[in-house]
Design a protein around this motif. Sequence first.
Motif, PDB file in Angstrom:
ATOM      1  N   ALA A 179       0.831  -1.207   0.000  1.00 53.58           N
ATOM      2  CA  ALA A 179       0.000   0.000   0.000  1.00 53.58           C
ATOM      3  C   ALA A 179       0.867   1.260   0.000  1.00 53.58           C
ATOM      4  CB  ALA A 179      -0.932  -0.005   1.208  1.00 53.58           C
ATOM      5  N   PHE A 180       1.918   1.256   0.807  1.00 55.44           N
ATOM      6  CA  PHE A 180       2.816   2.409   0.848  1.00 55.44           C
ATOM      7  C   PHE A 180       3.468   2.642  -0.514  1.00 55.44           C
ATOM      8  CE2 PHE A 180       7.057   4.198   1.399  1.00 55.44           C
ATOM      9  CZ  PHE A 180       6.750   5.393   2.022  1.00 55.44           C
ATOM     10  N   ASN A 181       3.963   1.569  -1.130  1.00 53.21           N
ATOM     11  CA  ASN A 181       4.573   1.695  -2.456  1.00 53.21           C
ATOM     12  C   ASN A 181       3.586   2.221  -3.477  1.00 53.21           C
ATOM     13  OD1 ASN A 181       7.452   0.734  -3.056  1.00 53.21           O
ATOM     14  ND2 ASN A 181       6.748  -0.695  -1.498  1.00 53.21           N
ATOM     15  N   ASP A 182       2.349   1.756  -3.391  1.00 57.32           N
ATOM     16  CA  ASP A 182       1.346   2.209  -4.350  1.00 57.32           C
ATOM     17  C   ASP A 182       1.014   3.684  -4.135  1.00 57.32           C
ATOM     18  OD1 ASP A 182       0.014   1.457  -6.632  1.00 57.32           O
ATOM     19  OD2 ASP A 182      -1.729   0.655  -5.594  1.00 57.32           O
ATOM     20  N   LEU A 183       0.930   4.098  -2.888  1.00 55.64           N
ATOM     21  CA  LEU A 183       0.660   5.507  -2.611  1.00 55.64           C
ATOM     22  C   LEU A 183       1.817   6.391  -3.059  1.00 55.64           C
ATOM     23  CD1 LEU A 183      -0.922   5.265   0.938  1.00 55.64           C
ATOM     24  CD2 LEU A 183      -2.012   6.255  -1.081  1.00 55.64           C
ATOM     25  N   LYS A 184       3.026   5.963  -2.761  1.00 59.14           N
ATOM     26  CA  LYS A 184       4.195   6.791  -3.046  1.00 59.14           C
ATOM     27  C   LYS A 184       4.611   6.761  -4.519  1.00 59.14           C
ATOM     28  CE  LYS A 184       8.908   7.623  -1.618  1.00 59.14           C
ATOM     29  NZ  LYS A 184       9.164   8.682  -0.700  1.00 59.14           N
ATOM     30  N   ARG A 185       4.568   5.576  -5.136  1.00 61.64           N
ATOM     31  CA  ARG A 185       5.112   5.423  -6.492  1.00 61.64           C
ATOM     32  C   ARG A 185       4.093   4.983  -7.543  1.00 61.64           C
ATOM     33  NH1 ARG A 185       8.474   3.034  -2.851  1.00 61.64           N
ATOM     34  NH2 ARG A 185      10.412   4.131  -2.482  1.00 61.64           N
ATOM     35  N   MET A 186       2.883   4.635  -7.103  1.00 64.92           N
ATOM     36  CA  MET A 186       1.866   4.075  -8.010  1.00 64.92           C
ATOM     37  C   MET A 186       2.386   2.801  -8.667  1.00 64.92           C
ATOM     38  SD  MET A 186      -1.022   5.673  -7.851  1.00 64.92           S
ATOM     39  CE  MET A 186      -1.875   5.124  -9.307  1.00 64.92           C
ATOM     40  N   LYS A 187       3.112   2.011  -7.896  1.00 67.66           N
ATOM     41  CA  LYS A 187       3.650   0.739  -8.377  1.00 67.66           C
ATOM     42  C   LYS A 187       3.587  -0.277  -7.241  1.00 67.66           C
ATOM     43  CE  LYS A 187       6.574   2.352 -12.012  1.00 67.66           C
ATOM     44  NZ  LYS A 187       5.529   2.504 -12.943  1.00 67.66           N
ATOM     45  N   LEU A 188       3.301  -1.512  -7.603  1.00 69.91           N
ATOM     46  CA  LEU A 188       3.402  -2.629  -6.674  1.00 69.91           C
ATOM     47  C   LEU A 188       4.556  -3.489  -7.174  1.00 69.91           C
ATOM     48  CD1 LEU A 188      -0.343  -3.546  -6.103  1.00 69.91           C
ATOM     49  CD2 LEU A 188       1.224  -2.546  -4.482  1.00 69.91           C
ATOM     50  N   PRO A 189       5.715  -3.374  -6.547  1.00 67.91           N
ATOM     51  CA  PRO A 189       6.906  -4.081  -7.041  1.00 67.91           C
ATOM     52  C   PRO A 189       6.728  -5.603  -7.020  1.00 67.91           C
ATOM     53  CG  PRO A 189       7.490  -2.455  -5.359  1.00 67.91           C
ATOM     54  CD  PRO A 189       6.001  -2.550  -5.379  1.00 67.91           C
ATOM     55  N   ASN A 190       7.365  -6.251  -7.981  1.00 70.49           N
ATOM     56  CA  ASN A 190       7.288  -7.711  -8.063  1.00 70.49           C
ATOM     57  C   ASN A 190       7.783  -8.377  -6.792  1.00 70.49           C
ATOM     58  OD1 ASN A 190       6.166  -7.805 -10.611  1.00 70.49           O
ATOM     59  ND2 ASN A 190       8.143  -7.896 -11.636  1.00 70.49           N
ATOM     60  N   VAL A 191       8.789  -7.794  -6.144  1.00 68.59           N
ATOM     61  CA  VAL A 191       9.315  -8.412  -4.923  1.00 68.59           C
ATOM     62  C   VAL A 191       8.241  -8.465  -3.828  1.00 68.59           C
ATOM     63  CG1 VAL A 191      10.323  -6.293  -3.928  1.00 68.59           C
ATOM     64  CG2 VAL A 191      11.301  -8.514  -3.373  1.00 68.59           C
ATOM     65  N   VAL A 192       7.378  -7.493  -3.787  1.00 65.78           N
ATOM     66  CA  VAL A 192       6.290  -7.498  -2.803  1.00 65.78           C
ATOM     67  C   VAL A 192       5.287  -8.602  -3.135  1.00 65.78           C
ATOM     68  CG1 VAL A 192       4.380  -6.150  -1.844  1.00 65.78           C
ATOM     69  CG2 VAL A 192       6.577  -5.058  -2.258  1.00 65.78           C
ATOM     70  N   VAL A 193       4.933  -8.705  -4.396  1.00 64.01           N
ATOM     71  CA  VAL A 193       3.997  -9.747  -4.843  1.00 64.01           C
ATOM     72  C   VAL A 193       4.583 -11.137  -4.587  1.00 64.01           C
ATOM     73  CG1 VAL A 193       2.816 -10.728  -6.850  1.00 64.01           C
ATOM     74  CG2 VAL A 193       2.932  -8.246  -6.564  1.00 64.01           C
ATOM     75  N   LEU A 194       5.848 -11.315  -4.934  1.00 60.29           N
ATOM     76  CA  LEU A 194       6.507 -12.609  -4.736  1.00 60.29           C
ATOM     77  C   LEU A 194       6.657 -12.950  -3.254  1.00 60.29           C
ATOM     78  CD1 LEU A 194       9.178 -12.415  -7.572  1.00 60.29           C
ATOM     79  CD2 LEU A 194       7.106 -13.835  -7.513  1.00 60.29           C
ATOM     80  N   THR A 195       6.863 -11.947  -2.430  1.00 59.03           N
ATOM     81  CA  THR A 195       6.943 -12.187  -0.986  1.00 59.03           C
ATOM     82  C   THR A 195       5.599 -12.655  -0.447  1.00 59.03           C
ATOM     83  OG1 THR A 195       8.688 -10.529  -0.772  1.00 59.03           O
ATOM     84  CG2 THR A 195       7.536 -11.159   1.243  1.00 59.03           C
ATOM     85  N   LEU A 196       4.522 -12.037  -0.905  1.00 56.28           N
ATOM     86  CA  LEU A 196       3.194 -12.475  -0.482  1.00 56.28           C
ATOM     87  C   LEU A 196       2.947 -13.922  -0.896  1.00 56.28           C
ATOM     88  CD1 LEU A 196       0.527 -11.701   0.880  1.00 56.28           C
ATOM     89  CD2 LEU A 196      -0.286 -10.923  -1.352  1.00 56.28           C
ATOM     90  N   ALA A 197       3.286 -14.243  -2.129  1.00 60.15           N
ATOM     91  CA  ALA A 197       3.123 -15.623  -2.603  1.00 60.15           C
ATOM     92  C   ALA A 197       4.015 -16.579  -1.815  1.00 60.15           C
ATOM     93  CB  ALA A 197       3.433 -15.707  -4.092  1.00 60.15           C
ATOM     94  N   ALA A 198       5.232 -16.150  -1.484  1.00 61.50           N
ATOM     95  CA  ALA A 198       6.158 -17.005  -0.738  1.00 61.50           C
ATOM     96  C   ALA A 198       5.633 -17.314   0.660  1.00 61.50           C
ATOM     97  CB  ALA A 198       7.531 -16.350  -0.657  1.00 61.50           C
ATOM     98  N   ILE A 199       4.948 -16.375   1.265  1.00 61.05           N
ATOM     99  CA  ILE A 199       4.348 -16.625   2.580  1.00 61.05           C
ATOM    100  C   ILE A 199       3.382 -17.801   2.481  1.00 61.05           C
ATOM    101  CG2 ILE A 199       2.769 -15.690   4.324  1.00 61.05           C
ATOM    102  CD1 ILE A 199       4.071 -12.921   3.708  1.00 61.05           C
ATOM    103  N   TYR A 200       2.566 -17.792   1.438  1.00 64.20           N
ATOM    104  CA  TYR A 200       1.617 -18.892   1.245  1.00 64.20           C
ATOM    105  C   TYR A 200       2.339 -20.200   0.959  1.00 64.20           C
ATOM    106  CZ  TYR A 200      -2.318 -21.631  -0.383  1.00 64.20           C
ATOM    107  OH  TYR A 200      -3.258 -22.618  -0.525  1.00 64.20           O
ATOM    108  N   VAL A 201       3.317 -20.160   0.066  1.00 61.48           N
ATOM    109  CA  VAL A 201       4.032 -21.373  -0.342  1.00 61.48           C
ATOM    110  C   VAL A 201       4.759 -22.007   0.842  1.00 61.48           C
ATOM    111  CG1 VAL A 201       5.953 -22.209  -1.759  1.00 61.48           C
ATOM    112  CG2 VAL A 201       4.242 -20.692  -2.757  1.00 61.48           C
ATOM    113  N   VAL A 202       5.392 -21.194   1.668  1.00 57.84           N
ATOM    114  CA  VAL A 202       6.192 -21.711   2.781  1.00 57.84           C
ATOM    115  C   VAL A 202       5.331 -22.104   3.976  1.00 57.84           C
ATOM    116  CG1 VAL A 202       7.968 -21.088   4.472  1.00 57.84           C
ATOM    117  CG2 VAL A 202       8.266 -20.479   2.070  1.00 57.84           C
ATOM    118  N   MET A 203       4.387 -21.262   4.349  1.00 58.62           N
ATOM    119  CA  MET A 203       3.601 -21.519   5.560  1.00 58.62           C
ATOM    120  C   MET A 203       2.376 -22.390   5.302  1.00 58.62           C
ATOM    121  SD  MET A 203       3.785 -17.737   7.344  1.00 58.62           S
ATOM    122  CE  MET A 203       2.878 -18.218   8.814  1.00 58.62           C
TER     123      MET A 203
END
Length: 163
Positions: A24-48
């Motif tokens: 949310a902060f990245n989107d507010l500040k830069r209007m971008k959702l970086p791939n690393v954020v998306v991949l981290t969210l997916a990794a939480i699901y994959v690992v946990m």
Amino acid sequence: MISLPSQAALWFLLPVALVSFIAAFNDLKRMKLPNVVVLTLAAIYVVMGPFLLPFEQYLWGFAHAAVMYVVAIFAYAYLGVGAGDGKFAAAMSMFIPFADLATVLTLFAAFLLGAFFAHRLVRAIPLVRRATPDWVSWEHRKFPMGLALTGTMVTYLALAAFI
């Protein structure tokens, strides 16, 4: 009734909330959702996920992500939705059982309206604008959808964990 196991939601809540707020902060500040954020969210699901969810439900999460990714590509190509927003929604969908789709869509509708009006209101406050002069979302014609996606995801997990 939410069908995500409450214990799983509780364990997912803190890391997902952290990643979501960064999005949310990245989107507010830069209007971008970086791939690393998306991949981290997916990794939480994959690992946990294998430790927290029934195995069949865990596997269905990958199917949900694949379907949502196709929807996201369509939304990007034809509806003007940002690519990062679509990828973030695909990663979010892994956590959400199909039985909870109506609940999540209702939450998303509420957060979309609330976040839109809150963003438009806050960006009109000179004190806020002076404190955050480099935030791209204040001047951009599009709305930072990561704000609504974050609210939806964190609230859904909180409801699943505590209700």
